[in-house]
Design an enzyme around this catalytic site. Structure first.
Site, mmCIF file in Angstrom:
data_model
loop_
_atom_site.group_PDB
_atom_site.id
_atom_site.type_symbol
_atom_site.label_atom_id
_atom_site.label_comp_id
_atom_site.label_asym_id
_atom_site.label_seq_id
_atom_site.Cartn_x
_atom_site.Cartn_y
_atom_site.Cartn_z
ATOM 1 N N GLU A 144 62.968 21.705 43.909
ATOM 2 C CA GLU A 144 61.631 20.936 43.833
ATOM 3 C C GLU A 144 61.394 20.596 45.366
ATOM 4 O O GLU A 144 62.268 20.056 45.954
ATOM 5 C CB GLU A 144 61.786 20.056 42.865
ATOM 6 N N LYS A 156 54.468 21.901 37.245
ATOM 7 C CA LYS A 156 54.636 21.044 36.279
ATOM 8 C C LYS A 156 53.815 20.588 35.525
ATOM 9 O O LYS A 156 52.634 20.223 35.833
ATOM 10 C CB LYS A 156 55.415 20.050 37.375
ATOM 11 N N CYS A 206 62.412 18.578 37.608
ATOM 12 C CA CYS A 206 63.059 17.237 37.686
ATOM 13 C C CYS A 206 62.860 16.310 36.573
ATOM 14 O O CYS A 206 63.527 16.762 35.392
ATOM 15 C CB CYS A 206 61.974 16.369 38.597
#
Length: 544
Positions: A284, A346, A397
């Site tokens: 990321e 995301k 994440c």
């Protein structure tokens, strides 16, 4: 006066025991990794809550929750002590709700079952409220090294949480039954044969839960028509200039580090030191520059991709095409020669980390929010991406803690699980190890080999049984190359989806509501206030 003093001493003892039990639960999680502490922690907490009134239970639960969450997420102090305390208090609120519900249901037959369901209620609410919730600290996430983790293949993380809570409640029930024989309060009488049988029954049931987990460990992926194939994959960890909030330093340095590490991997492949990967995963935020808007950045990324000669999943930040005032946190499939192709945005951005609720008001009060000049928008499609011969389910994440996001990436067609993450802010705090433990559970839950790519660590290759087969420690540049198996098979957890969790939540809510109504009706008939706890007799302790 003597009775009052004794009651006060007992109340203080409950609070002390709750605090110790809360610390014990925190120590069940990484980096301490004492997973076995979770069950006795729940048992002690349950004993402290035993038939307490609402206010007493709330106080006990608040102490327990604070003793648990303050050390567990102490890594938030990197952001600020205010953020650490506020997030902990939000989590403690849900522990208080759980504690009050547990205290209520201890008055019902079969109460250990309902008490365990109450933990699912509290975790479900905390996972969703507010602003999409905060799933860190679920009981299941402490069990990556425990046999109980294999129950996730049947009912996901919620079933693991339920099992931990049930074992704790059964241990508490057995303790209550055996208490007189252990020298407990004579008011509870001698240990009758019926009590002994029920104590033994509680312990046998607890052993059954563990045996079920061990049995499940042999079938982590339940048979379903599908295919398997091996693919050689690489994870690149380029490292960052420094740990903490200023980890980026010059953002260009992070990108250059990953380009350099990828070209070094290409040189190692050419020298025969490593097998040629069929695809590569970058972390990321590898590029904090929009590669679609910056041709220099795009060209530099392309040079690394062409050097390795395989598709690279590039973590980047880009302007949101639908709203230029916001940005997207994306994983971009970058092909040799042809450049960017598919991308995943995301879906669960982090409040106050990637977007600011009530920005107009809060940004005037908290200068730190200036570090987030534009809000990250949420993506709307699962991260199923094609990387050469592989089809991966990508999550970014903190999304790895979100049941639905991970499940969608697998049931949508992901044959491998990929976690792109940037934990540089929380280096050397224990947070990367906690996230890795969550990822290990996900590997078992979905029966998928998993690739974790982190800017500064911990990057890892994880087997379908949750074992770390290779790892790069924090703040070390390097790469991992491994042959991993991708599969179409789905676990029972994948096929059942949310149904096990919703069933457990519904049972917990119904049990608490029934206990509340029963208590209020009882207090109305006796004239005794409903909110006051009582000391039970041996005949009242019911684990039927």
């Amino acid at each position: 006066m003597a009775v009052s003093a004794r009651a006060g001493a007992v109340g203080a003892l409950r609070l002390v025991c709750s605090a110790i039990a809360g610390l014990g639960l925190a120590w069940a999680f990484p980096p301490h990794n004492s997973y076995w502490l979770a069950v006795p922690s729940i048992a002690v907490f349950t004993l402290c809550l035993w038939r307490r009134g609402a206010w007493g239970a709330a106080l006990i639960a608040a102490v327990y929750g604070a003793a648990f969450f303050l050390p567990l997420i102490s890594w938030m102090r990197v952001v600020g002590d205010d953020a650490w305390v506020m997030l902990s208090l939000i989590c403690v609120f849900w522990v208080v709700l759980t504690g009050v519900m547990v205290a209520l249901v201890t008055r019902l037959p079969l109460w250990p079952l309902w008490a365990a369901c109450c933990w699912n209620v509290g975790e479900y609410l905390r996972d969703h409220i507010p602003w999409g919730g905060f799933a860190w600290g679920r009981l299941a996430f402490s069990q990556a090294d425990s046999p109980l983790v294999f129950l996730s293949t049947v009912g996901g993380a919620p079933l693991v949480t339920f099992s931990v809570a049930l074992l704790g409640a059964l241990l508490a029930a057995a303790t209550l039954r055996l208490w007189p024989a252990l020298g407990g309060s004579p008011r509870w009488g001698q240990l009758p044969e019926r009590s002994a049988r029920r104590a033994a029954g509680a312990l046998v049931l607890a052993a059954g839960v563990v045996l079920a987990a061990l049995a499940t460990s042999g079938v982590s992926v339940l048979p379903q028509p599908g295919s398997e194939s091996s693919v050689t994959a690489a994870v690149v960890q380029g490292n960052v200039p420094r740990a903490g909030l200023g980890f980026l330093g010059n953002p260009r340095d992070v990108l250059d580090n990953h380009i350099r590490a990828t070209k070094q991997l290409a040189a190692d492949v050419a020298a025969g030191l490593e097998p040629a990967p069929e695809f590569v995963v970058w972390p990321e935020n590898t590029s904090d520059f929009d590669p679609y808007a910056n041709p220099v950045i795009a060209a530099d990324i392309q040079s690394a991709v062409d050097a390795i000669g395989a598709p690279v999943l590039v973590g980047a930040v880009m302007t949101n095409p639908a709203d230029s005032t916001t940005v997207l946190n994306v994983g971009i499939v970058w092909n040799p020669g042809s450049g960017p192709a598919q991308r995943y945005a995301k879906r669960h951005p982090v409040p106050f980390g990637e977007y600011i609720p009530f920005r107009d008001v809060l940004s005037k009060l908290i200068d730190r929010f200036a570090l987030i000049p534009r809000d990250f928008a949420a993506g709307d499609t699962p991260g199923v991406l094609t990387l050469g011969p592989a089809t991966v389910g990508d999550v970014i994440c903190f999304e790895v803690a979100d049941d639905q996001v991970v499940r969608d990436a697998i049931t949508g067609g992901g044959r491998l699980l990929v976690v792109q993450t940037n934990n540089a802010t929380y280096g050397y705090t224990g947070q990367p190890e906690q996230q890795l433990a969550i990822t290990r559970l996900r590997s078992v839950e979905h029966g998928r080999a998993t690739l974790v790519a982190a800017t500064s660590g911990v990057s890892a290759i994880i087997s379908t049984r949750g074992q770390v087969t290779d790892l790069l420690p924090e703040f070390v540049a390097g790469s991992l190359v491994a042959s991993v198996t991708q599969t179409d098979s789905l676990t029972m957890s994948d096929r059942l989806g949310e149904r096990p969790e919703l069933t457990l939540v519904a049972l917990g809510l119904l049990a608490a509501l029934f206990a509340l109504m029963r208590r209020r009706l009882g207090s109305s008939s006796t004239g005794r206030p409903a909110g006051r706890g009582t000391s039970p007799t041996a005949q009242e302790i019911d684990v039927r």
